[in-house]
Design a protein around this motif. Structure first.
Motif, PDB file in Angstrom:
ATOM      1  N   ASN A   1       0.823  -1.082   0.054  1.00  0.00           N
ATOM      2  CA  ASN A   1       0.210   0.064  -0.049  1.00  0.00           C
ATOM      3  C   ASN A   1       0.861   1.263   0.028  1.00  0.00           C
ATOM      4  O   ASN A   1       0.381   2.355  -0.677  1.00  0.00           O
ATOM      5  N   GLN A   2       2.010   1.328   0.658  1.00  0.00           N
ATOM      6  CA  GLN A   2       2.845   2.537   0.631  1.00  0.00           C
ATOM      7  C   GLN A   2       3.395   2.758  -0.951  1.00  0.00           C
ATOM      8  O   GLN A   2       3.400   3.955  -1.220  1.00  0.00           O
TER       9      GLN A   2
ATOM     10  N   LYS B   1       0.555   3.980  -2.839  1.00  0.00           N
ATOM     11  CA  LYS B   1      -0.067   5.266  -2.392  1.00  0.00           C
ATOM     12  C   LYS B   1       0.782   6.440  -3.134  1.00  0.00           C
ATOM     13  O   LYS B   1       0.218   7.423  -3.617  1.00  0.00           O
TER      14      LYS B   1
ATOM     15  N   PRO C   1      -4.934  11.096  -3.757  1.00  0.00           N
ATOM     16  CA  PRO C   1      -5.406  10.521  -2.626  1.00  0.00           C
ATOM     17  C   PRO C   1      -7.092  10.172  -2.501  1.00  0.00           C
ATOM     18  O   PRO C   1      -7.264   8.940  -1.943  1.00  0.00           O
TER      19      PRO C   1
ATOM     20  N   TYR D   1      -6.528   6.469  -3.698  1.00  0.00           N
ATOM     21  CA  TYR D   1      -5.991   5.670  -2.958  1.00  0.00           C
ATOM     22  C   TYR D   1      -6.939   5.201  -1.986  1.00  0.00           C
ATOM     23  O   TYR D   1      -7.006   4.033  -1.493  1.00  0.00           O
ATOM     24  N   LYS D   2      -8.036   6.150  -1.708  1.00  0.00           N
ATOM     25  CA  LYS D   2      -9.029   5.794  -0.896  1.00  0.00           C
ATOM     26  C   LYS D   2      -9.788   4.744  -1.217  1.00  0.00           C
ATOM     27  O   LYS D   2     -10.166   3.750  -0.681  1.00  0.00           O
TER      28      LYS D   2
ATOM     29  N   LYS E   1      -7.968   1.407  -1.104  1.00  0.00           N
ATOM     30  CA  LYS E   1      -8.128   0.922   0.393  1.00  0.00           C
ATOM     31  C   LYS E   1      -9.445   0.135   0.601  1.00  0.00           C
ATOM     32  O   LYS E   1      -9.400  -0.955   1.009  1.00  0.00           O
TER      33      LYS E   1
END
Length: 135
Positions: A102-103, A106, A111, A114-115, A118
């Motif tokens: 995930n890093q 990202k 952003p 990325y949400k 997730k």
């Protein structure tokens, strides 16, 4: 995905009921190094690829995204094959790999993207943790 996990739980409960009725029969289950059957893996892959289209990545970013997912998927497979570690250790290592993945992801996504990632990937991570716990 919740329905999928619920369906699996129901199937396991039916299997447990059936096994309790057959007390004199011993069934040896073949050892497996996988958390999912080939059919389940194919279904998960189709679902995942369909869902990530909702993230709205450009073709270039999507290619890098999938390369990252595949790289960490191979690492997860390798960790899963290590039968010298406990389920707790396996869960810890799997979660660490997903955190590292995930890093990297990202850095590729906005952003908002990325949400969305997730939300989609957390269901798969929860499924992995559930499978590890129940094996």
């Amino acid at each position: 995905m919740k329905n999928f996990i619920l369906a699996i739980a129901i199937l396991f409960s039916f299997n447990a009921i059936g096994q309790s009725a057959k007390k004199n029969t011993t069934v040896t289950k073949p050892a497996t190094n996988t958390l999912y059957s080939p059919k389940e893996k194919e279904e998960i892959k189709k679902t995942f690829l369909k869902e990530i289209d909702q993230i709205g990545m450009s073709p270039v970013v999507k290619t890098k995204y999938l390369e990252t997912i595949n790289k960490y998927s191979e690492k997860l497979k390798a960790v899963n094959k290590d039968k010298s570690i406990s389920n707790t250790e396996l869960t810890t290592k799997a979660n660490k790999l997903i955190k590292d993945q995930n890093q990297e992801i990202k850095k590729l996504l906005t952003p908002d993207q990325y949400k969305k990632h997730k939300i989609i990937y957390n269901r798969f991570q929860n499924s992995i943790n559930y499978r590890i716990e129940k094996r």
